[in-house]
Design an enzyme around this catalytic site. Structure first.
Site, short mmCIF file in Angstrom:
data_model
loop_
_atom_site.label_atom_id
_atom_site.label_comp_id
_atom_site.label_asym_id
_atom_site.label_seq_id
_atom_site.Cartn_x
_atom_site.Cartn_y
_atom_site.Cartn_z
N GLU A 44 97.74 39.23 83.42
CA GLU A 44 99.08 39.26 82.83
C GLU A 44 99.48 40.69 82.48
O GLU A 44 98.72 41.44 81.86
CB GLU A 44 99.06 38.39 81.57
CG GLU A 44 100.34 38.38 80.75
CD GLU A 44 100.19 37.51 79.50
OE1 GLU A 44 101.20 37.27 78.83
OE2 GLU A 44 99.05 37.07 79.19
N LYS A 126 106.90 33.87 82.28
CA LYS A 126 106.15 32.97 81.40
C LYS A 126 107.10 31.93 80.81
O LYS A 126 108.18 32.28 80.30
CB LYS A 126 105.45 33.76 80.30
CG LYS A 126 104.58 32.91 79.38
CD LYS A 126 104.05 33.70 78.17
CE LYS A 126 102.96 34.66 78.53
NZ LYS A 126 102.30 35.22 77.33
N CYS A 162 99.27 32.68 81.06
CA CYS A 162 98.62 32.59 79.75
C CYS A 162 99.06 31.39 78.90
O CYS A 162 98.51 30.31 79.00
CB CYS A 162 98.80 33.89 78.98
SG CYS A 162 97.54 34.12 77.69
N GLY A 334 74.61 57.15 54.06
CA GLY A 334 73.31 56.51 53.98
C GLY A 334 73.40 55.02 53.76
O GLY A 334 72.40 54.31 53.78
N ILE A 336 75.12 51.04 54.51
CA ILE A 336 75.14 50.16 55.67
C ILE A 336 76.43 50.28 56.48
O ILE A 336 76.40 50.23 57.71
CB ILE A 336 74.90 48.69 55.23
CG1 ILE A 336 74.77 47.78 56.43
CG2 ILE A 336 76.01 48.21 54.31
CD1 ILE A 336 73.56 48.05 57.27
N ASP A 337 77.57 50.47 55.81
CA ASP A 337 78.83 50.50 56.54
C ASP A 337 78.92 51.70 57.47
O ASP A 337 79.22 51.57 58.66
CB ASP A 337 80.01 50.51 55.57
CG ASP A 337 80.14 49.21 54.79
OD1 ASP A 337 79.70 48.17 55.31
OD2 ASP A 337 80.67 49.24 53.66
N ASN A 408 86.99 58.44 41.76
CA ASN A 408 87.78 58.49 42.99
C ASN A 408 87.99 59.91 43.50
O ASN A 408 88.22 60.12 44.69
CB ASN A 408 89.12 57.80 42.79
CG ASN A 408 88.99 56.29 42.72
OD1 ASN A 408 87.98 55.73 43.13
ND2 ASN A 408 90.01 55.63 42.19
N GLU A 437 85.90 44.73 51.51
CA GLU A 437 86.44 45.79 50.66
C GLU A 437 87.96 45.87 50.76
O GLU A 437 88.66 46.02 49.75
CB GLU A 437 85.81 47.13 51.05
CG GLU A 437 84.32 47.22 50.81
CD GLU A 437 83.71 48.48 51.37
OE1 GLU A 437 82.54 48.76 51.06
OE2 GLU A 437 84.40 49.20 52.14
N LYS A 553 97.46 48.89 49.45
CA LYS A 553 96.38 49.70 50.00
C LYS A 553 96.14 49.38 51.48
O LYS A 553 95.95 50.28 52.30
CB LYS A 553 95.08 49.46 49.21
CG LYS A 553 94.98 50.15 47.88
CD LYS A 553 93.56 50.00 47.34
CE LYS A 553 93.36 50.77 46.05
NZ LYS A 553 91.95 50.70 45.57
#
Length: 584
Positions: A44, A126, A162, A334, A336-337, A408, A437, A553
């Site tokens: 498509e 379509k 589709c 350091g 995990i994310d 911050n 988060e 945010k």
């Protein structure tokens, strides 16, 4: 029964790159012809890329697409492929619709065309236009009202695009009414977790409804936040799978099909749902009988974690390469994310093009600094350390900040430093925030939210751990070094902006938080329903309030790969200024 060798080209395309996309169609058509194909198909809107969004409303772009299609048809003939029918998706406009209120200006169409003999032998639009999730096709297109059927080597092939398969009615039952021997649907179906199972059942069901072999050709690659996983499928009239293409990779599926011969008195005129049969005969005579050697294949499915990880890699790679970037920059804490983002980046663009910066403050633990350095050693990415303590001290000497403002400030100093390096050296910054988060606003504007792309933006924290474990396990199975330090996976998550800080100081345990978020964000459940599912009323009220108040945010966060049915962005659109609150 007549034989037909079908070539399904599961390829990537770039939005707006009409020249490059046409070259890809030409190249893959050449490959298909070398395989002896009698009918060639592409996804498509492959000529324009997908989705084109408001480019569809720009007359110059629509006309450029139409011109590119005609040029492509002529070039195919010049290269010796004039007698090979090629189905291509592109952007068109209706020549008959008159301007009216509520219709997109210029009457653009999400269209397909059959190129044959150096010309556009047939075009169609379509019929069903999706208007949910990431789709806004009522905004951009007018629907088609035909049931296109081409006769190729004595076989009637019905054509769809589709959503024509995803919705009941329309072209699927019309294909049966038209007595088609093959239903060919071209698609640009975006990836979502677990969608491959849904897609398979859909194609099986539609083949049975159409009463004929059904080929579902899908796009692969990435475009902004969307990933396309391929997974093209061909099933027979009973719903049995004949062939299934790999996920997340380009390729050409070629297979020999035995199909019913076209009827001499095939229906003409109108069919159900007001569709009009648009039948074009390209080649009436069947192919001379030959030994069928192309039987397709059934590519093994990826397991759930490998599938999601692959989507994240493909999404990031597409964003970097299609936007002309060469390298990426990541702040390595350091944790995990950032560790998972770094692993994804190394797999997407190569470790030599990944730059990591450790930016310790006086609150950064020794093990976090060591884990960042260990990650760099394991992956081979470029690594440096730039302490932010002197910058922090300079700020604090100039202004009086305490509490959250002081915390911050550290994050914003890191964001400023990353953007300065980005400007100086030409890398794009990757934001490491995850869906948990972002949902509750547990991030710092102009700090850890800076960046051009968020690779794990749509991944909940509990899944972050699972993906990291899978990536390490996969490396071990391949005899490679696991990229993510074990300590980054096992230690309690922390922003390390004050002494002894851990995420659970501010948030519920992630398994509980993510379960509530899944109900509220992904499934649109209200407070009463979530509490009825067994969650503490006070915790539910607190969590939902955090989600609601963090909308401003999220609007300022960069785009990122979508892997769920409802990612933050086009999927989930809520007002920033909003007085409604879930209450118990």
């Amino acid at each position: 029964m007549p034989q037909l060798r079908l070539a399904l080209n599961q390829i990537d395309s770039r939005v707006g790159d009409l020249t490059g996309n046409a070259e890809a169609v030409l190249r893959w058509t050449r490959h298909s012809a070398e395989q002896g194909a009698h009918l060639v198909a592409f996804p498509e809107m492959v000529l324009t890329g997908y989705p084109v969004e408001d480019l569809a409303l720009r007359t110059s772009f629509v006309e450029a697409s139409r011109a590119a299609l005609r040029t492509l048809a002529a070039r195919l003939a010049e290269e010796g492929f004039g007698d090979l029918p090629v189905v291509v998706g592109y952007l068109d406009r209706s020549d008959t619709d008159r301007p009216r209120f509520g219709q997109p200006a210029g009457a653009p169409r999400n269209a397909g065309a059959v190129l044959y003999g150096g010309e556009v032998a047939l075009s169609y639009a379509k019929h069903h236009l999706p208007n949910y999730g990431v789709f806004d096709e009522f905004r951009y297109f007018v629907p088609g009202d035909t049931m296109p059927v081409i006769r190729v080597r004595g076989v009637d092939v019905a054509l769809a695009i589709c959503e024509d398969l995803w919705q009941d009615g329309g072209r699927v039952p019309a294909a049966r009414s038209a007595e088609a021997g093959l239903l060919l649907s071209i698609n640009a179906s975006p990836y979502e977790r677990d969608k491959d199972d849904t897609r398979l059942e859909l194609v099986r069901k539609r083949a049975q409804e159409a009463g004929c072999t059904t080929a579902y050709l899908a796009m692969t690659g990435g475009q902004d936040e969307l990933v396309f996983d391929g997974d093209s499928i061909v099933v027979d009239a009973s719903g049995e799978v004949i062939a299934r293409a790999p996920q997340f990779s380009e390729g050409c599926v070629v297979l020999d099909l035995d199909l019913p011969a076209a009827s001499a008195d095939a229906p003409v005129g109108g069919v159900d749902d007001g569709l009009r049969i648009d039948r074009v005969v390209l080649t009436e005579e069947p192919v001379a009988p030959y030994e069928a050697t192309m039987h397709g294949a059934y590519a093994e499915r990826l397991d759930d974690d490998e599938e999601v990880y692959s989507a994240l890699v493909v999404g990031l790679r597409a964003y970097v390469e299609k936007n002309g970037f060469r390298s990426v920059l990541i702040g390595l804490s350091g944790g995990i994310d950032s560790a998972l983002v770094a692993a994804i980046a190394c797999d997407a663009v190569g470790a030599a093009n990944v730059y990591g910066v450790s930016m310790p403050s006086k609150y950064s633990s020794d093990h976090s600094k060591d884990d960042a350095a260990e990650l760099a050693r394991r992956t081979g990415l470029n690594f440096r350390t730039v302490p932010i303590a002197p910058m922090f001290d300079a700020y604090m000497a100039s202004t009086e900040l305490t509490g959250l403002a002081e915390e911050n400030l550290q994050s914003r100093l890191r964001g400023t430093l990353l953007m300065a390096i980005s400007n100086q050296e030409g890398h794009i910054v990757l934001a490491p925030g995850n869906k948990s988060e972002l949902a509750v606003g547990y991030s710092t504007l102009y700090g850890d939210s800076v960046g051009a792309y968020g690779p794990i933006k749509d991944v909940y924290k509990t899944s972050i751990f699972r993906l990291a474990e899978w990536r390490n396990r996969a490396a071990t199975e391949r005899g490679q070094t696991p990229p993510i330090p074990e300590n980054s996976i096992t230690k309690p998550p922390s922003a390390e902006l004050r002494p002894g800080q851990v995420d659970t100081d501010s948030l519920p345990d992630y398994p509980v938080l993510d379960a509530i978020l899944d109900l509220y964000v992904d499934r649109d459940q209200g407070a009463d329903a979530i509490i009825a599912a067994g969650y503490d009323p006070a915790l539910v009220t607190k969590t939902l309030r955090m989600v609601d108040t963090a909308e401003y945010k999220r609007r300022q966060y960069p785009p990122g790969t979508k892997i769920s049915a409802k990612g933050f962005g086009k999927d989930r659109r809520l007002p920033i200024t909003n007085g409604w609150r879930e209450s118990v």
